[in-house]
Write a protein that holds these residues in place. Sequence first.
Motif, PDB file in Angstrom:
ATOM      1  N   PRO A  60       0.772  -1.318  -0.097  1.00 48.42           N
ATOM      2  CA  PRO A  60      -0.116   0.133  -0.096  1.00 48.42           C
ATOM      3  C   PRO A  60       0.784   1.338  -0.066  1.00 48.42           C
ATOM      4  CG  PRO A  60      -0.899  -1.458   1.781  1.00 48.42           C
ATOM      5  CD  PRO A  60       0.482  -2.225   1.081  1.00 48.42           C
ATOM      6  N   LEU A  61       1.883   1.167   0.793  1.00 47.28           N
ATOM      7  CA  LEU A  61       2.772   2.577   0.686  1.00 47.28           C
ATOM      8  C   LEU A  61       3.491   2.811  -0.739  1.00 47.28           C
ATOM      9  CD1 LEU A  61       4.372   2.332   4.339  1.00 47.28           C
ATOM     10  CD2 LEU A  61       2.977   4.138   3.437  1.00 47.28           C
ATOM     11  N   ALA A  62       3.928   1.596  -1.195  1.00 48.77           N
ATOM     12  CA  ALA A  62       4.639   1.749  -2.611  1.00 48.77           C
ATOM     13  C   ALA A  62       3.614   2.226  -3.532  1.00 48.77           C
ATOM     14  CB  ALA A  62       5.048   0.490  -3.042  1.00 48.77           C
ATOM     15  N   ALA A  63       2.281   1.590  -3.464  1.00 52.40           N
ATOM     16  CA  ALA A  63       1.232   2.291  -4.541  1.00 52.40           C
ATOM     17  C   ALA A  63       0.881   3.786  -4.195  1.00 52.40           C
ATOM     18  CB  ALA A  63       0.035   1.333  -4.085  1.00 52.40           C
ATOM     19  N   GLY A  64       0.823   4.088  -3.000  1.00 55.82           N
ATOM     20  CA  GLY A  64       0.588   5.232  -2.613  1.00 55.82           C
ATOM     21  C   GLY A  64       1.652   6.351  -2.904  1.00 55.82           C
ATOM     22  N   ILE A  65       3.099   6.096  -2.880  1.00 54.42           N
ATOM     23  CA  ILE A  65       4.050   6.751  -3.280  1.00 54.42           C
ATOM     24  C   ILE A  65       4.193   6.976  -4.811  1.00 54.42           C
ATOM     25  CG2 ILE A  65       6.596   6.945  -3.319  1.00 54.42           C
ATOM     26  CD1 ILE A  65       6.368   5.744  -0.450  1.00 54.42           C
ATOM     27  N   VAL A  66       4.056   5.906  -5.414  1.00 56.02           N
ATOM     28  CA  VAL A  66       4.134   6.061  -6.944  1.00 56.02           C
ATOM     29  C   VAL A  66       2.814   6.816  -7.415  1.00 56.02           C
ATOM     30  CG1 VAL A  66       3.666   4.575  -8.990  1.00 56.02           C
ATOM     31  CG2 VAL A  66       5.332   3.756  -7.044  1.00 56.02           C
ATOM     32  N   VAL A  67       1.536   6.655  -6.996  1.00 59.79           N
ATOM     33  CA  VAL A  67       0.453   7.353  -7.470  1.00 59.79           C
ATOM     34  C   VAL A  67       0.738   8.798  -7.117  1.00 59.79           C
ATOM     35  CG1 VAL A  67      -2.007   7.715  -7.174  1.00 59.79           C
ATOM     36  CG2 VAL A  67      -0.924   5.248  -7.677  1.00 59.79           C
ATOM     37  N   GLY A  68       1.191   9.102  -5.666  1.00 54.27           N
ATOM     38  CA  GLY A  68       1.142  10.526  -5.195  1.00 54.27           C
ATOM     39  C   GLY A  68       2.382  11.253  -5.996  1.00 54.27           C
ATOM     40  N   GLY A  69       3.354  10.457  -6.386  1.00 56.26           N
ATOM     41  CA  GLY A  69       4.444  11.129  -7.333  1.00 56.26           C
ATOM     42  C   GLY A  69       4.160  11.488  -8.656  1.00 56.26           C
ATOM     43  N   TRP A  70       3.227  10.471  -9.203  1.00 52.82           N
ATOM     44  CA  TRP A  70       2.666  10.628 -10.545  1.00 52.82           C
ATOM     45  C   TRP A  70       1.872  12.013 -10.783  1.00 52.82           C
ATOM     46  CZ3 TRP A  70      -2.183  10.272 -12.719  1.00 52.82           C
ATOM     47  CH2 TRP A  70      -2.100  10.041 -14.066  1.00 52.82           C
ATOM     48  N   ALA A  77      -0.804  20.811  -6.719  1.00 55.45           N
ATOM     49  CA  ALA A  77      -1.601  20.853  -5.547  1.00 55.45           C
ATOM     50  C   ALA A  77      -1.433  19.303  -5.112  1.00 55.45           C
ATOM     51  CB  ALA A  77      -3.018  21.048  -5.892  1.00 55.45           C
ATOM     52  N   PHE A  78      -1.061  18.355  -5.626  1.00 60.39           N
ATOM     53  CA  PHE A  78      -0.842  16.980  -5.016  1.00 60.39           C
ATOM     54  C   PHE A  78       0.120  16.938  -4.511  1.00 60.39           C
ATOM     55  CE2 PHE A  78      -3.902  16.279  -8.657  1.00 60.39           C
ATOM     56  CZ  PHE A  78      -5.068  15.650  -8.028  1.00 60.39           C
ATOM     57  N   ARG A  79       1.322  17.867  -4.393  1.00 57.69           N
ATOM     58  CA  ARG A  79       2.514  17.843  -3.807  1.00 57.69           C
ATOM     59  C   ARG A  79       2.340  18.383  -2.441  1.00 57.69           C
ATOM     60  NH1 ARG A  79       6.081  20.822  -8.421  1.00 57.69           N
ATOM     61  NH2 ARG A  79       5.356  19.543 -10.051  1.00 57.69           N
ATOM     62  N   HIS A  80       1.265  18.934  -1.983  1.00 59.80           N
ATOM     63  CA  HIS A  80       1.298  19.628  -0.643  1.00 59.80           C
ATOM     64  C   HIS A  80       1.115  18.373   0.461  1.00 59.80           C
ATOM     65  CE1 HIS A  80      -0.332  21.995   2.676  1.00 59.80           C
ATOM     66  NE2 HIS A  80      -0.211  22.702   1.929  1.00 59.80           N
ATOM     67  N   PRO A  81       1.783  18.447   1.505  1.00 56.87           N
ATOM     68  CA  PRO A  81       1.784  17.333   2.609  1.00 56.87           C
ATOM     69  C   PRO A  81       0.410  17.080   2.993  1.00 56.87           C
ATOM     70  CG  PRO A  81       3.634  19.139   2.909  1.00 56.87           C
ATOM     71  CD  PRO A  81       2.772  19.758   1.752  1.00 56.87           C
ATOM     72  N   LEU A  82      -0.394  17.843   3.170  1.00 57.92           N
ATOM     73  CA  LEU A  82      -1.578  17.701   3.820  1.00 57.92           C
ATOM     74  C   LEU A  82      -2.512  16.676   2.581  1.00 57.92           C
ATOM     75  CD1 LEU A  82      -2.900  21.172   5.411  1.00 57.92           C
ATOM     76  CD2 LEU A  82      -2.046  19.032   6.357  1.00 57.92           C
ATOM     77  N   VAL A 125       9.992  12.465  -0.851  1.00 55.13           N
ATOM     78  CA  VAL A 125       9.648  12.831  -2.208  1.00 55.13           C
ATOM     79  C   VAL A 125       9.771  14.171  -2.570  1.00 55.13           C
ATOM     80  CG1 VAL A 125       7.868  12.440  -4.003  1.00 55.13           C
ATOM     81  CG2 VAL A 125       8.252  10.610  -2.209  1.00 55.13           C
ATOM     82  N   GLY A 126      10.482  14.506  -3.863  1.00 57.22           N
ATOM     83  CA  GLY A 126      10.580  15.886  -4.327  1.00 57.22           C
ATOM     84  C   GLY A 126      10.387  15.985  -5.822  1.00 57.22           C
ATOM     85  N   TRP A 127      10.180  16.899  -6.204  1.00 56.00           N
ATOM     86  CA  TRP A 127       9.744  17.174  -7.682  1.00 56.00           C
ATOM     87  C   TRP A 127      11.008  18.297  -8.228  1.00 56.00           C
ATOM     88  CZ3 TRP A 127       6.080  16.194  -4.324  1.00 56.00           C
ATOM     89  CH2 TRP A 127       5.265  15.200  -4.487  1.00 56.00           C
ATOM     90  N   THR A 128      11.323  17.914  -9.415  1.00 56.02           N
ATOM     91  CA  THR A 128      12.280  19.123  -9.975  1.00 56.02           C
ATOM     92  C   THR A 128      11.360  19.540 -11.215  1.00 56.02           C
ATOM     93  OG1 THR A 128      14.162  17.675  -9.520  1.00 56.02           O
ATOM     94  CG2 THR A 128      14.331  19.144 -11.448  1.00 56.02           C
ATOM     95  N   GLU A 129      11.280  20.864 -11.089  1.00 53.59           N
ATOM     96  CA  GLU A 129      10.592  21.609 -12.316  1.00 53.59           C
ATOM     97  C   GLU A 129      11.086  21.446 -13.427  1.00 53.59           C
ATOM     98  OE1 GLU A 129       7.244  22.522 -11.951  1.00 53.59           O
ATOM     99  OE2 GLU A 129       7.168  22.324 -10.060  1.00 53.59           O
ATOM    100  N   PRO A 130      10.509  21.347 -14.592  1.00 51.66           N
ATOM    101  CA  PRO A 130      11.248  21.735 -16.090  1.00 51.66           C
ATOM    102  C   PRO A 130      11.789  22.803 -16.055  1.00 51.66           C
ATOM    103  CG  PRO A 130       8.947  21.754 -16.312  1.00 51.66           C
ATOM    104  CD  PRO A 130       8.984  21.594 -14.683  1.00 51.66           C
ATOM    105  N   VAL A 131      12.960  22.862 -16.787  1.00 53.63           N
ATOM    106  CA  VAL A 131      13.599  24.115 -17.076  1.00 53.63           C
ATOM    107  C   VAL A 131      13.157  24.453 -18.561  1.00 53.63           C
ATOM    108  CG1 VAL A 131      15.914  24.813 -17.375  1.00 53.63           C
ATOM    109  CG2 VAL A 131      15.548  23.451 -15.860  1.00 53.63           C
ATOM    110  N   ALA A 132      12.726  25.850 -18.549  1.00 54.40           N
ATOM    111  CA  ALA A 132      12.212  26.375 -19.712  1.00 54.40           C
ATOM    112  C   ALA A 132      13.458  26.600 -20.535  1.00 54.40           C
ATOM    113  CB  ALA A 132      11.606  27.992 -19.602  1.00 54.40           C
TER     114      ALA A 132
END
Length: 145
Positions: A60-70, A77-82, A125-132
Amino acid sequence: MKREGVATVEGRAIGWTAAVLAVGPILVITQFAHGSWIAPSMFLLLLISMPFAFFHGAVPLAAGIVVGGWLGERRAAFRHPLVWVAVGVVGGWAMAPVVAGYLPGAFAGSLIAGGAAALIARRFVGWTEPVAPSPAPSYSRADDV
């Protein structure tokens, strides 16, 4: 894999590892706080709880992390900790009947452990914004003179 104009997600593996290792002790601590039982050797019990939680929480944790990352790659908005905590609480609610078979009064503990595990996973988990892309240099005959 880099995609044009889409954020990339990083740190899923470490987030999953930290969350899986933490969910068992969190569940034990909530049981202790609930007053269901008192363990004479709390440290040993916390160590024993890790394989139990790994067995029940890994998928369940792996599924949640993969879906949350995706989802976080597509919408900020899906990156917010809450949001991650809310999804973790729902996951804890779904796992409560499984955990309740082993621990009396584990429903609230399962909710707390699910939310806490999701928050721990989100921490890594973190995200890297695309570079223009930079505009192409313009060459004209006037520059040659």
